[in-house]
Design an enzyme around this catalytic site. Structure first.
Site, PDB file in Angstrom:
ATOM      1  N   ARG A  50       0.860  -1.178   0.000  1.00 12.74           N
ATOM      2  CA  ARG A  50       0.000   0.000   0.000  1.00 12.74           C
ATOM      3  C   ARG A  50       0.900   1.232   0.000  1.00 12.74           C
ATOM      4  NH1 ARG A  50      -3.349  -2.813  -1.594  1.00 12.74           N
ATOM      5  NH2 ARG A  50      -5.444  -3.229  -0.810  1.00 12.74           N
ATOM      6  N   GLU A  86      -2.996   7.761  -4.081  1.00 10.95           N
ATOM      7  CA  GLU A  86      -3.467   7.094  -5.285  1.00 10.95           C
ATOM      8  C   GLU A  86      -4.784   7.659  -5.787  1.00 10.95           C
ATOM      9  OE1 GLU A  86      -2.003   2.905  -4.677  1.00 10.95           O
ATOM     10  OE2 GLU A  86      -3.914   2.534  -5.677  1.00 10.95           O
ATOM     11  N   HIS A 104      -1.167   0.380  -9.696  1.00  8.72           N
ATOM     12  CA  HIS A 104      -1.880  -0.596  -8.861  1.00  8.72           C
ATOM     13  C   HIS A 104      -2.477  -1.739  -9.706  1.00  8.72           C
ATOM     14  CE1 HIS A 104      -3.790  -0.951  -4.610  1.00  8.72           C
ATOM     15  NE2 HIS A 104      -3.534  -2.147  -5.119  1.00  8.72           N
TER      16      HIS A 104
HETATM   17  C1  DGY Z   1      -5.186  -6.111  -3.041  1.00  9.17           C
HETATM   18  O1  DGY Z   1      -5.958  -7.014  -3.367  1.00  9.17           O
HETATM   19  O2  DGY Z   1      -5.183  -5.637  -1.911  1.00  9.17           O
HETATM   20  C2  DGY Z   1      -4.229  -5.632  -4.053  1.00  9.17           C
HETATM   21  O3  DGY Z   1      -3.709  -4.411  -3.712  1.00  9.17           O
HETATM   22  C3  DGY Z   1      -4.840  -5.624  -5.403  1.00  9.17           C
HETATM   23  O4  DGY Z   1      -3.827  -5.506  -6.372  1.00  9.17           O
END
Ligand code: DGY
Length: 321
Positions: free
Chosen positions: A239, A268, A286
């Site tokens: 993240r 983001e 992402h």
């Molecule tokens: C998630 O599923 O948390 C991922 O970040 C998706 O790519």
């Protein structure tokens, strides 16, 4: 007939599974993140919601859905968009999509590792530049993985798989996690580091795989970036807010570290000013789980969770904090 709202179009059989289970299924007609008010209006009257990691699931969201809401299935493994206290105070089950995206995210992480260490984006630009260089002994020199130290920050499913991939390529694996994993150490020959700092000082490549929690926000900050080797690379597919992005830009600009590869960003879909001007950073928007296999399976697992809860069964993958 119970109503299930899906906040964005998804690939695979998830929608059909919900329809076959006898629910009224309402899918967002827009292939984009819904504006907040648009989202709140859209989820009204839902018994179950299949939502995106871009949808904040909090008190406001739950109130907008109304009193029938029983389950919110996140189309993601990360659930930092969930307010767990709000969900549990309304007896609403929250679920996520572990396992089914592990391979996709680990493969993307490795693609980023290879891309930044072998300077693939710079090379691609040069090859298309109109005046590509002839073979040259010092053109775009990169770094090999074999014999280097790959540091895994967070040894969950994805971190473990990235470690295995690194091992297969001949890297030495070190890891930091809140829990030591003796079985994994034996299997992969990985070495546990008692603090993130120890790992940062030793690794040539640091791959971040921790969930976003209060305790992991800005885990990688200016001070910790300075602990890294000036030849080291930082890779983040977890993240964005785990890394202080402004500090990272500064570290990349001033040679504190060699490079970074990022799939996630602090604000983001935007990123810190200056990041996109740097040659020693690779960015993807992402997409780490964006394979047909993973995204279809994520939709199907989310659908199974909703079907289970609305049929009075326990969910397959409830969110446990
Ligand atoms: C998630 O599923 O948390 C991922 O970040 C998706 O790519």
């Amino acid at each position: 007939m119970p109503k299930v709202v899906v906040t964005r179009k998804i690939p695979g059989n998830g929608i059909k599974m919900l329809q076959d289970a006898g629910f009224e299924v309402v899918v967002s007609p827009h292939d984009r993140v819904l504006e907040r008010q648009e989202l709140l209006n859209f989820i009204q009257g839902a018994d179950g919601i299949l939502c995106m990691l871009t949808d904040k699931v909090n008190e406001e969201f739950i109130n907008a859905a109304g009193p029938n809401l029983k389950v919110v299935a996140n189309f993601a493994v990360g659930t930092d968009n969930f307010d767990p206290a709000a969900l549990s105070s309304h007896n609403i089950v929250g679920t996520n999509t572990p396992d089914v995206l592990t391979e996709a995210v680990a493969e993307h992480t490795f693609a980023l590792i290879m891309t930044i260490t072998r300077r693939i984006v710079e090379a691609d630009k040069l090859a298309r530049s109109g005046s590509p260089p002839a073979f040259g002994p010092e053109v775009l020199l990169g770094m090999e993985i074999k014999g280097k130290t790959l540091g895994i920050l967070g040894l969950g499913r994805i971190g473990s798989r990235v470690a295995e991939m690194g091992k297969a390529m001949g890297a030495n694996i070190i890891y930091y996690d809140i829990k030591q994993n003796a079985e994994f150490e034996q299997k992969v020959g990985a070495v546990f580091k008692a603090t993130p700092e120890e790992l940062l000082k030793e690794a040539d490549i640091i791959s971040v795989h921790v969930p976003l929690l209060d305790s992991t926000r800005h885990l990688i900050n200016a001070v910790r970036l300075k602990m890294m080797k000036p030849t080291a690379y930082l890779v983040n597919t977890s993240r964005g807010p785990v890394v202080d992005e402004a500090a990272l830009v500064e570290a990349l600009k001033t040679g504190v570290i060699k490079g970074a590869a990022l799939d996630v960003f602090e604000g983001e879909p935007n990123h810190a000013p200056g990041l996109d001007q740097l040659n020693n950073v690779v960015m993807t928007p992402h997409i780490a789980s964006a394979t047909i296999e993973a995204r279809s399976a994520m939709g199907e697992l989310a659908a199974k969770n909703i079907i289970a809860v609305l049929s009075g069964q326990p969910p397959l993958t409830p969110v446990q904090r």
